[in-house]
Enzyme design. Structure first.
Site, PDB file in Angstrom:
ATOM      1  N   LYS A  38       0.828  -1.203   0.000  1.00 17.61           N
ATOM      2  CA  LYS A  38       0.000   0.000   0.000  1.00 17.61           C
ATOM      3  C   LYS A  38       0.864   1.254   0.000  1.00 17.61           C
ATOM      4  O   LYS A  38       0.634   2.186  -0.788  1.00 17.61           O
ATOM      5  CB  LYS A  38      -0.934  -0.008   1.207  1.00 17.61           C
ATOM      6  CG  LYS A  38      -1.978   1.085   1.203  1.00 17.61           C
ATOM      7  CD  LYS A  38      -2.957   0.895   2.354  1.00 17.61           C
ATOM      8  CE  LYS A  38      -3.749  -0.378   2.174  1.00 17.61           C
ATOM      9  NZ  LYS A  38      -4.720  -0.612   3.268  1.00 17.61           N
ATOM     10  N   MET A 120      -5.794  -7.257   8.482  1.00 21.12           N
ATOM     11  CA  MET A 120      -5.242  -6.358   9.499  1.00 21.12           C
ATOM     12  C   MET A 120      -6.150  -5.137   9.646  1.00 21.12           C
ATOM     13  O   MET A 120      -7.222  -5.079   9.062  1.00 21.12           O
ATOM     14  CB  MET A 120      -3.810  -5.995   9.140  1.00 21.12           C
ATOM     15  CG  MET A 120      -2.859  -7.190   9.228  1.00 21.12           C
ATOM     16  SD  MET A 120      -1.162  -6.767   8.798  1.00 21.12           S
ATOM     17  CE  MET A 120      -1.282  -6.424   7.042  1.00 21.12           C
ATOM     18  N   HIS A 481      -3.647 -42.910  -0.901  1.00 18.95           N
ATOM     19  CA  HIS A 481      -3.844 -43.675  -2.136  1.00 18.95           C
ATOM     20  C   HIS A 481      -4.959 -43.052  -2.977  1.00 18.95           C
ATOM     21  O   HIS A 481      -4.826 -42.882  -4.194  1.00 18.95           O
ATOM     22  CB  HIS A 481      -4.180 -45.135  -1.790  1.00 18.95           C
ATOM     23  CG  HIS A 481      -4.486 -45.987  -2.984  1.00 18.95           C
ATOM     24  ND1 HIS A 481      -5.769 -46.169  -3.455  1.00 18.95           N
ATOM     25  CD2 HIS A 481      -3.673 -46.686  -3.813  1.00 18.95           C
ATOM     26  CE1 HIS A 481      -5.733 -46.959  -4.523  1.00 18.95           C
ATOM     27  NE2 HIS A 481      -4.484 -47.280  -4.755  1.00 18.95           N
ATOM     28  N   ARG A 605       3.207 -47.819 -13.317  1.00 17.80           N
ATOM     29  CA  ARG A 605       3.159 -48.686 -12.136  1.00 17.80           C
ATOM     30  C   ARG A 605       2.512 -49.999 -12.550  1.00 17.80           C
ATOM     31  O   ARG A 605       1.285 -50.097 -12.645  1.00 17.80           O
ATOM     32  CB  ARG A 605       2.384 -48.006 -11.009  1.00 17.80           C
ATOM     33  CG  ARG A 605       3.134 -46.835 -10.409  1.00 17.80           C
ATOM     34  CD  ARG A 605       2.243 -46.017  -9.493  1.00 17.80           C
ATOM     35  NE  ARG A 605       1.523 -45.011 -10.257  1.00 17.80           N
ATOM     36  CZ  ARG A 605       1.348 -43.741  -9.853  1.00 17.80           C
ATOM     37  NH1 ARG A 605       1.817 -43.349  -8.701  1.00 17.80           N
ATOM     38  NH2 ARG A 605       0.688 -42.888 -10.599  1.00 17.80           N
ATOM     39  N   GLU A 788      14.642 -44.082  -4.010  1.00 17.28           N
ATOM     40  CA  GLU A 788      13.597 -43.805  -3.030  1.00 17.28           C
ATOM     41  C   GLU A 788      13.991 -44.238  -1.622  1.00 17.28           C
ATOM     42  O   GLU A 788      13.197 -44.135  -0.689  1.00 17.28           O
ATOM     43  CB  GLU A 788      12.298 -44.503  -3.437  1.00 17.28           C
ATOM     44  CG  GLU A 788      12.478 -45.982  -3.713  1.00 17.28           C
ATOM     45  CD  GLU A 788      11.259 -46.617  -4.366  1.00 17.28           C
ATOM     46  OE1 GLU A 788      10.131 -46.175  -4.062  1.00 17.28           O
ATOM     47  OE2 GLU A 788      11.441 -47.541  -5.166  1.00 17.28           O
ATOM     48  N   SER A 807      15.449 -42.278 -11.443  1.00 20.95           N
ATOM     49  CA  SER A 807      14.163 -41.610 -11.289  1.00 20.95           C
ATOM     50  C   SER A 807      13.884 -41.502  -9.796  1.00 20.95           C
ATOM     51  O   SER A 807      13.902 -42.513  -9.090  1.00 20.95           O
ATOM     52  CB  SER A 807      13.047 -42.406 -11.980  1.00 20.95           C
ATOM     53  OG  SER A 807      11.809 -41.742 -11.822  1.00 20.95           O
ATOM     54  N   THR A 810      10.005 -39.638  -4.898  1.00 24.73           N
ATOM     55  CA  THR A 810      10.033 -38.774  -3.716  1.00 24.73           C
ATOM     56  C   THR A 810       8.915 -39.073  -2.712  1.00 24.73           C
ATOM     57  O   THR A 810       8.976 -38.617  -1.578  1.00 24.73           O
ATOM     58  CB  THR A 810       9.960 -37.293  -4.137  1.00 24.73           C
ATOM     59  OG1 THR A 810       8.854 -37.111  -5.028  1.00 24.73           O
ATOM     60  CG2 THR A 810      11.244 -36.880  -4.833  1.00 24.73           C
ATOM     61  N   ASN A 811       7.893 -39.841  -3.120  1.00 25.68           N
ATOM     62  CA  ASN A 811       6.874 -40.221  -2.135  1.00 25.68           C
ATOM     63  C   ASN A 811       7.501 -41.060  -1.025  1.00 25.68           C
ATOM     64  O   ASN A 811       7.414 -40.734   0.164  1.00 25.68           O
ATOM     65  CB  ASN A 811       5.744 -41.006  -2.807  1.00 25.68           C
ATOM     66  CG  ASN A 811       4.967 -40.169  -3.804  1.00 25.68           C
ATOM     67  OD1 ASN A 811       5.052 -38.948  -3.803  1.00 25.68           O
ATOM     68  ND2 ASN A 811       4.204 -40.822  -4.655  1.00 25.68           N
TER      69      ASN A 811
END
Length: 915
Positions: A38, A120, A481, A605, A788, A807, A810-811
Site C-alpha cells: 500500500k 489487518m 492412495h 506402475r 527412493e 528416477s 520422492t513419495n
C-alpha cells in the site's frame, strides 16, 4: 535523496518515515519490502501525478523492531520523526492536526508487502474529539457529516485499539448493538437516515460503552489517538486471522507490516461525495471492462460491509460523467504504468476525486490467463512476462469440470451441504454413491454416474475408482492412495472427510452431528476445489479446454479459452528446458497425456495392471503357488495381459520414452482378507479354504512397506521380473515392426545397494537378449532405478555405475527420510504447520532443506560417474510448481506427474527457465 528524507533520517539516525505529498514521494513502487504494498503504491501514484491525499508511511522495519525489542519503538519515532512527517501534511493542506477550528483528520492503515485484504486493521477519521468535531461541523457547514465521522471513528478506535471487537462471530459488537437499537427506536433502516442530533446521542452512548468495558474514558488527545492507532496496526500483524491467512498463503511472519498515515478525504459529506472500489478489468472473467462498485454519501467500509447495496461502476458514467471520465483515465494510466490489472480505491469529496490505494488485483485463474494473454496482444507485456504472470496452479481452473454455480449455491441455501474434507482432486463430480468397486461397476453398467465412497481406498479399488466420477474417503490425506490415484486419473477427490460415518454392512452414510442418513445409491456431489460434499445432484459440465481435447464439436467462437490455453502451452514449450512426462498405467491415460503435451511416460506402475477379472485371479494364484514352477505357470497366464498393456502404452506414446517400474508393492496387497473372498479364491485355484487362509496369514508382514517388495521380490523370485521384462521387450519388438522406434526404460524399484541393481539387471539383460533373438528384432532399452531409499541417495556414485538413469521416487523417499507415514501424517502435520515446523506439507512439496539435499547430492554424485546420466522425478512432487523449480535448479532432465498436471508442470518449467 529528497531533502525531507534527509531531515527525517538525520533526526532518528535511521530512516523509518517515507512521505508522499505535493506530487512527489520519498519512495516508489519498487520499495514494497520496506513500505509494504500500500505504501509503495501510494508513493508511486503520487510520483506519477495522481490525486493522492498527502501522508507518510512508517516502514516495515518499525514493525519488526517492535516485535524484536519487546514492543518498544525506535528512539525518536513519536517525538521527532512522526511530528516532522505530520508537519509536511499540515503544510500541504493548510490544516493542523488537533486544531479545534479546522482540524486535519487522518486515516491509519496497515499494508504488508503481500496483499492481505481484511486481515489487518484500519482506523479512519482519527483526530476527532469534543472540540474538533464542532470545528469540523462549522468548517464544513454540515454538522451531520461531522458527527457521522465522529461516530465512525469511535467505533473503529474502540474495536481496533481499545479491544471491544467481539472475539468471534457468536458475539455482538457493542457498537453495532447500540446503533441497531437506536435505529429501531427511530424506525429507520439506514445510517444515512440518522440526523446530527441522533448521531450526537449515539456518540455519547458509544463513549459510555467504552468507559463501561475499559474503565477509562475515550482518549481526547489526537496525538494519543495517533500513537494508539499506529500501535494497533502493528499489533494486528499477529492477530489470529492474519496468522491464519499468512500460513494459507505462505507469507513469512518476519516480513512485518508497514503503517500508512494519510490525510482523510470524505465520501460522506453528502450526495456530491462518495467512495468506491474498482478493478481496471473484470477480476472474474478477465474481460477488458472497467469493473467495480461505489456508494454516494459513504465511507470506504460501507461498500464492503453489506449494510447498503453498492452500485455498479457503469452507473457512475450516467450519474456523474466527469468523475467517471477521470476514473477511466486513471484506470488507463495505471494499466499503462503498472502493465497489469489493478485494484483501486477512490473517494469523491464534494465533486473532487482522490485516489486512496492501488494494487495488483486479485483475480480468478481464468481471469489471470485471459488478462496476461490480452495484455501481451495489446503490447503492454511480452510473452515471457505473460508466462511469469500466471501461477501454474491457476491452469487447473481451465481443466476441471465445473458445477453450475447457481445450482450449487441453491443447493447450499437449501441445507444440502453435508460436510467438508480435503480438496485432494480439483473439479466437480456428481452421481450416485456406492461403497465398493463391484457395486460401482454394476451401477455404471446400469448407466449411472458413480461416486465411490470408502473409509479409505486400496489398490483393489482401482477399477471402481476408474469408473467413478469422484472419490470420497473418510480417512487419508492429500497424498493418500485415493488422492494419488485420483489425481493421476483426473478424478475429483475429497479425502480425509472425518465427519463421515460409513457403515458398509448397513449400506449407510451418516454425518457426525447431523440427523442425516443417506443410503447407498443416493446422489452426492463433490466439489474438489473446495472439499465440499453436497447431497443430491448438481449439474456439471466439461471445461472448455477438456471439451476441445476430447474432440467435442466446438466452433472457434465457442472456444476462446482454448485458444488462450493453447497459446500459453506453445509459449511454455518455447522457453522451458525441463521435459514433462506423465505417470500413466493404461493406454487411455497415455493418450490423454499426449493430448495434454506429455513428452513420455515417467512412471508406469505395473501393479495397477494386475487388478480386475482373470488378472487378479492369476496374480493370486502366482502368489500362493507352492514353488517356482507353480509361479511360472501362473505368470504365463499374466504374460499376455502384460504384453497387451505395454503394447497399448507404446502405441499411444509413439516414439516417446516410457519408463516402466517392475512390480513394487508387497504381495499381500493383492490378496483377499474376508473369509467369503478367500473361499471364492480357494475354489478358483483348486485348493482347500484352510490351506489358502493359512498361506495368506503366513504372508503377513509386520512392516510391509519395508518388507518383501521392490527389487527384493525380484531377487527372491526372479521369475516375476523375468515375465515382466519378456512382456516389455516383446511389446517393444511388435511396436517397432509397426514403425515406432520405442526405447523402453526398465526401472528397478527400492534399491538400496548397487548389488541389488546389478543382480536384477542381469535378469533383465538375459531375458531381453532371448526375446530379441526369438523375435528377430533388435530394440534399444535402458535399465535404471528409482532412488527412493536414503541409502541409495547417498551412495549414488556407486549405483550410477550400473544404471542408465535415475528416477527419484520422492513419495517413499520423503516417508523414509522423515520417518513419517504419509497416510497417517494428517494426524500431526496440521499442528506442525501451526508451529512452523514445516512451511508446507512435505508430501505435497519437496522438503528442500532435508529431502532436497538428498536429491541434490544424488544428482551430483551420479553425474560425476556418468556425465549424461538421465535424471527425472516421478513422485507426486513432479506436479508441484515449487518442487519443479527445485528440480530445474539441480539439473534434472524431466519431471513426471499425473496427466492432468502436465499443463501446470509445463508452465512451471517455463517460468523456471525465465527466472
Amino acid at each position: 535523496m529528497p531533502t525531507s528524507q534527509l531531515n527525517i533520517q538525520a533526526q532518528s539516525g535511521k530512516q523509518y518515515i517515507y512521505s508522499f505529498a505535493g506530487g512527489s514521494a520519498d519512495g516508489d513502487a519498487s520499495m514494497k519490502n520496506l513500505l509494504g504494498g500500500k505504501g509503495a503504491n501510494l508513493a508511486e501514484m503520487a510520483n506519477i501525478g495522481l490525486p493522492v491525499p498527502p501522508g507518510f508511511t512508517i516502514s516495515t522495519e518499525v514493525c519488526t523492531y517492535l516485535y524484536d525489542k519487546g514492543k518498544s519503538y525506535p528512539e525518536g519515532l513519536f517525538d521527532k520523526d512522526i511530528p516532522e512527517a505530520l508537519k509536511k501534511v499540515e503544510t500541504e493542506l493548510g490544516k493542523r492536526f488537533g486544531d479545534p477550528d479546522d482540524p486535519l483528520l487522518l486515516s491509519v492503515r496497515s499494508g504488508a508487502r503481500a496483499s492481505m485484504p481484511g486481515m489487518m486493521d484500519t482506523i479512519l477519521n482519527l483526530g476527532l474529539n469534543e472540540k474538533t468535531v464542532e470545528g469540523l461541523a462549522e468548517k464544513s457547514g454540515n454538522p451531520r457529516f461531522a458527527w457521522d465521522c465522529y461516530r465512525r471513528f469511535i467505533q473503529m478506535y474502540g474495536d481496533v485499539v481499545l479491544g471491544l471487537r467481539p472475539a468471534d462471530s457468536k458475539h455482538i459488537d457493542p457498537f453495532e448493538e447500540i446503533l441497531e437499537k437506536w435505529k429501531n427506536a427511530l424506525g429507520v433502516r439506514l445510517d444515512t437516515e440518522l440526523d446530527a442530533g441522533d448521531l450526537r446521542e449515539i456518540v455519547n452512548a458509544y463513549k459510555a460503552a467504552i468507559r463501561e468495558h475499559t474503565g477509562k474514558p475515550f482518549p481526547e488527545d489526537p496525538h494519543e489517538q495517533l500513537r494508539g492507532a499506529i500501535g494497533a496496526v502493528f499489533e494486528s500483524w499477529n492477530n489470529e486471522r492474519a496468522i491464519v491467512y499468512r500460513k494459507l498463503n505462505h507469507i513469512p511472519g518476519y516480513w512485518g507490516t508497514a503503517c500508512n498515515v494519510q490525510a482523510m478525504v470524505f465520501g460522506n459529506m453528502g450526495e456530491a461525495s462518495g467512495t468506491g472500489v474498482a478493478f481496471t478489468r473484470d477480476a472474474a472473467s478477465g474481460e477488458n471492462v472497467f469493473y467495480g462498485e461505489y456508494l454516494m454519501n459513504a465511507q470506504g467500509e460501507d461498500v464492503v460491509a453489506g449494510t447498503r447495496t453498492p452500485l455498479k461502476i457503469a452507473r457512475l458514467e450516467k450519474e456523474n460523467p466527469d468523475i467517471y471520465r477521470q476514473l477511466d483515465d486513471i484506470r488507463t494510466r495505471l494499466e499503462q504504468h503498472y502493465r497489469d490489472m489493478m485494484d483501486i480505491e477512490f473517494t469523491i469529496e464534494n465533486g473532487k476525486l482522490f485516489m486512496l490505494q492501488c494494487r495488483v488485483g486479485k483475480r480468478t485463474g481464468l481471469a489471470a490467463i485471459r488478462i496476461a494473454y490480452d495484455m501481451c496482444m495489446e503490447g503492454l507485456i511480452d510473452e515471457k512476462e505473460a508466462l511469469r504472470r500466471i501461477e501454474p496452479e491457476q491452469l487447473n481452473q481451465l481443466l476441471r469440470p465445473v458445477f453450475d454455480l447457481g445450482e450449487k449455491q441453491a443447493a447450499i441455501d437449501r441445507g444440502r451441504l453435508l460436510a467438508t474434507g480435503l480438496n485432494a482432486g480439483p473439479g466437480a463430480a456428481t452421481g450416485n454413491f456406492y461403497f465398493t468397486a463391484a457395486a460401482a461397476e454394476d451401477a455404471r453398467n446400469r448407466g449411472e454416474q458413480v461416486i465411490l465412497v470408502r473409509i479409505e481406498t486400496s489398490p483393489e479399488d482401482i477399477k471402481g475408482m476408474s469408473l467413478a466420477e469422484g472419490i470420497l474417503t473418510e480417512r487419508g490425506g492429500m497424498t493418500s492412495h485415493a488422492a494419488l490415484v485420483a489425481r493421476q486419473m483426473g478424478k475429483v477427490c475429497v479425502a480425509g472427510c472425518g465427519s463421515l460415518q460409513i457403515d458398509y454392512k448397513k449400506g449407510e452414510l451418516r454425518i457426525e452431528g447431523k440427523d442425516i442418513v443417506l443410503k447407498e445409491g443416493d446422489a452426492l456431489s463433490l466439489d474438489g476445489a473446495t472439499g465440499e460434499v453436497i447431497a443430491g445432484e448438481i449439474r456439471t459440465r466439461n471445461s472448455e479446454v477438456i471439451a476441445v481435447l476430447a474432440d467435442e464439436t466446438l466452433a472457434p467462437e465457442d472456444a476462446p479459452v482454448w485458444k488462450i490455453f493453447d497459446q500459453f502451452m506453445r509459449w511454455s514449450d518455447k522457453y522451458r528446458t525441463l521435459q514433462v512426462r506423465a505417470n500413466a498405467d493404461q493406454p487411455d491415460q497415455a493418450e490423454l497425456a499426449v493430448r495434454l503435451g506429455g513428452e513420455g511416460i515417467g512412471l508406469c506402475r505395473t501393479e495397477h495392471m494386475f487388478f480386475g477379472g482373470d488378472r487378479i485371479d492369476a496374480m493370486r494364484e502366482m502368489i500362493l503357488a507352492d514353488d517356482a514352477t507353480g509361479r511360472r505357470l501362473a505368470l504365463e497366464k499374466l504374460l499376455p495381459y502384460q504384453r497387451e498393456d505395454f503394447y497399448g502404452l507404446f502405441r499411444a506414446m509413439g516414439s516417446r520414452p516410457v519408463t516402466i517400474r517392475l512390480l513394487d508393492p508387497p504381495l499381500h496387497e493383492f490378496l483377499p482378507q474376508e473369509n467369503s473372498e478367500i473361499e471364492e479364491l480357494a475354489g478358483k485355484i483348486g485348493k482347500p479354504f484352510g490351506e489358502v487362509k493359512k498361506r495368506i496369514e503366513n504372508l503377513h508382514e509386520f512392516n510391509p512397506m519395508l518388507g518383501l517388495r521392490g527389487c527384493r521380490l525380484g531377487i527372491i523370485h526372479p521369475e516375476i521380473p523375468a515375465m515382466q521384462v519378456r512382456a516389455i521387450i516383446e511389446a517393444a519388438c511388435c511396436i517397432k515392426k509397426d514403425g515406432h522406434d520405442i526405447v523402453p526404460e526398465i526401472m528397478v524399484p527400492l534399491v538400496s545397494t548397487v548389488r541389488e541393481l546389478e543382480i536384477t539387471s542381469e535378469i533383465i539383460h538375459k531375458i531381453a537378449r532371448r526375446v530379441m533373438a526369438e523375435q528377430e528384432t533388435g530394440v534399444q532399452y535402458l535399465v535404471g532405478t528409482m532412488i527412493e531409499v536414503p541409502r541409495a541417495a547417498i551412495t549414488s556414485d556407486e549405483i550410477a555405475k550400473a544404471a542408465d538413469f535415475f528416477s527419484y521416487g520422492t513419495n517413499d523417499l520423503t516417508q523414509m527420510g522423515l520417518g513419517m507415514s504419509r497416510d497417517d501424517s494428517g494426524q500431526f502435520l496440521p499442528a506442525y504447520h501451526n508451529y512452523d515446523i514445516f512451511d508446507r506439507n512435505p508430501f505435497e512439496s519437496i522438503d528442500i532443506d532435508g529431502i532436497g539435499r538428498l536429491l541434490k547430492l544424488s544428482a551430483k554424485e551420479g553425474r560425476e560417474v556418468k556425465k549424461n546420466l538421465k535424471l527425472g522425478i516421478c513422485g507426486e512432487h513432479g506436479g508441484d510448481p515449487a518442487s519443479i523449480e527445485f528440480c530445474y535448479k539441480i539439473g534434472l532432465n524431466y519431471v513426471s506427474c499425473s496427466p492432468f498436471r502436465i499443463p501446470v508442470a509445463k508452465l512451471a518449467a517455463a517460468r523456471c527457465a525465465l527466472m
